[in-house]
Write a protein that holds these residues in place. Structure first.
Motif, PDB file in Angstrom:
ATOM      1  N   UNK B  21      44.955  41.734  43.458  1.00 11.71           N
ATOM      2  CA  UNK B  21      46.017  40.736  43.280  1.00 11.71           C
ATOM      3  C   UNK B  21      46.072  39.806  44.502  1.00 11.71           C
ATOM      4  N   UNK B  22      45.984  40.422  45.697  1.00 11.45           N
ATOM      5  CA  UNK B  22      46.084  39.632  46.936  1.00 11.45           C
ATOM      6  C   UNK B  22      44.931  38.651  47.082  1.00 11.45           C
ATOM      7  N   UNK B  23      43.777  39.005  46.511  1.00 10.16           N
ATOM      8  CA  UNK B  23      42.583  38.179  46.716  1.00 10.16           C
ATOM      9  C   UNK B  23      42.185  37.404  45.466  1.00 10.16           C
ATOM     10  N   UNK B  24      42.979  37.537  44.412  1.00  5.54           N
ATOM     11  CA  UNK B  24      42.657  36.961  43.102  1.00  5.54           C
ATOM     12  C   UNK B  24      41.240  37.386  42.684  1.00  5.54           C
ATOM     13  N   UNK B  26      38.654  37.878  44.497  1.00  2.00           N
ATOM     14  CA  UNK B  26      37.568  37.325  45.314  1.00  2.00           C
ATOM     15  C   UNK B  26      36.963  38.449  46.179  1.00  2.00           C
ATOM     16  N   UNK B  29      36.552  37.852  49.927  1.00  4.61           N
ATOM     17  CA  UNK B  29      37.845  37.896  50.622  1.00  4.61           C
ATOM     18  C   UNK B  29      38.314  39.342  50.778  1.00  4.61           C
ATOM     19  N   UNK B  32      36.548  40.728  53.627  1.00  3.45           N
ATOM     20  CA  UNK B  32      37.057  40.125  54.861  1.00  3.45           C
ATOM     21  C   UNK B  32      38.396  40.759  55.253  1.00  3.45           C
ATOM     22  N   UNK B  33      39.258  40.956  54.260  1.00  2.00           N
ATOM     23  CA  UNK B  33      40.569  41.561  54.526  1.00  2.00           C
ATOM     24  C   UNK B  33      40.403  42.999  55.017  1.00  2.00           C
ATOM     25  N   UNK B  36      39.393  42.834  58.587  1.00  2.00           N
ATOM     26  CA  UNK B  36      40.556  42.420  59.394  1.00  2.00           C
ATOM     27  C   UNK B  36      41.494  43.592  59.613  1.00  2.00           C
ATOM     28  N   UNK B  37      41.767  44.299  58.514  1.00  2.00           N
ATOM     29  CA  UNK B  37      42.699  45.425  58.568  1.00  2.00           C
ATOM     30  C   UNK B  37      42.176  46.521  59.490  1.00  2.00           C
ATOM     31  N   UNK B  72      50.436  47.875  53.874  1.00  2.00           N
ATOM     32  CA  UNK B  72      51.007  47.518  52.587  1.00  2.00           C
ATOM     33  C   UNK B  72      50.307  46.280  52.005  1.00  2.00           C
ATOM     34  N   UNK B  73      49.910  45.325  52.874  1.00  2.00           N
ATOM     35  CA  UNK B  73      49.199  44.128  52.398  1.00  2.00           C
ATOM     36  C   UNK B  73      47.874  44.489  51.742  1.00  2.00           C
ATOM     37  N   UNK B  74      47.240  45.544  52.238  1.00  2.00           N
ATOM     38  CA  UNK B  74      45.911  45.879  51.746  1.00  2.00           C
ATOM     39  C   UNK B  74      45.972  46.897  50.597  1.00  2.00           C
TER      40      UNK B  74
END
Lengths: 209, 120
Positions: B21-24, B26, B29, B32-33, B36-37, B72-74
């Motif tokens: 959902x966060x990356x649609x 992708x 992405x 990449x996330x 990052x995390x 939570x974002x991931x």
């Protein structure tokens, strides 16, 4: 729109950046409130999307600073928050936030909120343009006011120390009025007619010449 | 409610639906996330040791808050819960609870790391 995103958490920041870019906006990102404030002072942004809790300067304080700037181009503020308490909502609105989006955010919701932001910023910009036009018009309207010292006989105006100006030139310079010269009936009788009579008399052949 | 100190193997460490959902959806992405995390969480976890040694409870609370948010974002729900208890323990300046939360958070982080590695 130009959108500034202030978020200290790297994953949420990147997700927001990608999403908002995907909606077709120009995006800049900063990692905390102080950096956001610095950018906002340097360049105009239509929208600020800010996290609530950030080190240095939190979202609420950032919001207050943006609103305290007053007469700048309007910046629409969206606070990102996991907070749902009534008190938090009130605090956010009182600080000047226009809207709230809960984290982790839903793309469709954020997109819709930005759509509202676009409508509001456009209205604000139109209004600002109109106010600017009005101000310009007001600046061009010169008015004559105050006490003008005027000569009782020749009606010249005392402008400064030794300068007396003819009333026509004084009024022309200090207002938008212009003069077109003519003669009123009283002055015609008093000034012009005697001069004409005199002229006619002087042209009449002298008796016996 | 019993305080969990260990991880919960019955629950999935990363909810892929959240990540999608966060990356649609992708894929690049997502990767990449994940990176990052992992980098950010690794740094923060290391900073925790230092903060605990110096009894910097407010710093611990902030690190807990930040890790809760990024987890939570991931879509790492169980890790986010562990770091939420770290944030609370830091606020309460409760060293025993802080140590327990760090142990739980670290274990959850390891599970998340494994799950995210499968993305690549």
């Amino acid at each position: 729109m130009r959108v500034l995103i202030a978020e200290d958490e790297p994953v949420a920041r990147r997700v927001a950046q990608k999403a908002v870019q995907g909606f077709g906006h120009e995006v800049e990102i900063v990692e905390d409130g102080l950096a956001a404030w610095k950018r906002l002072e340097e360049a105009p942004f239509d929208v600020l999307i800010s996290d609530w809790l950030m080190p240095g300067l939190d979202g609420l304080e950032l919001c207050r600073r943006v609103r305290a700037r007053g007469n700048r181009p309007y910046c629409y503020v969206i606070l990102l928050t996991a907070r749902r308490a009534k008190e938090d909502l009130v605090a956010g609105i009182m600080a000047g936030a226009d809207d709230f989006v809960s984290k982790p955010f839903d793309h469709a919701v954020l997109r819709a909120r930005l759509h509202t932001a676009e409508r509001v910023t456009r209205l604000e910009q139109d209004l600002e343009g109109k106010v600017g036009e009005l101000q310009k018009a007001l600046d061009e309207v010169k008015t004559l006011r105050g006490l003008l010292p005027i000569c009782m006989y020749c009606k010249s105006i005392h402008e400064s120390q030794d300068v007396w100006r003819r009333i026509e030139s004084y009024v022309s310079e200090h207002s938008q009025a212009e003069f077109t010269h003519s003669i009123c009936p009283d002055c015609y009788e008093k000034e012009v007619k005697p001069q004409l009579d005199e002229l006619r008399r002087s042209k009449r052949p002298e008796p016996g010449a | 409610m019993a305080k969990a100190t260990g991880n919960d193997p019955s629950r999935t460490p990363v909810d892929m639906a959240v990540l999608r959902q966060a990356t649609s959806g992708d894929r690049d992405l997502m990767e990449e996330l994940a990176e990052l995390y992992l980098n950010d969480a690794d740094l923060q976890l290391r900073a925790l040791d230092d903060a605990l040694e110096n009894k910097e409870y407010d710093r611990i609370r902030r690190i807990g808050h930040s890790l809760k948010g990024s987890s939570s974002s991931i879509g790492a729900g169980t890790a986010a819960e562990a770091f939420k208890s770290l944030e609370e323990a830091g606020r309460a300046q409760d060293e025993t609870a802080i140590r327990a939360a760090i142990a739980r958070g670290t274990a959850e982080f390891e599970r998340v790391k494994k799950a995210l590695a499968e993305l690549r």
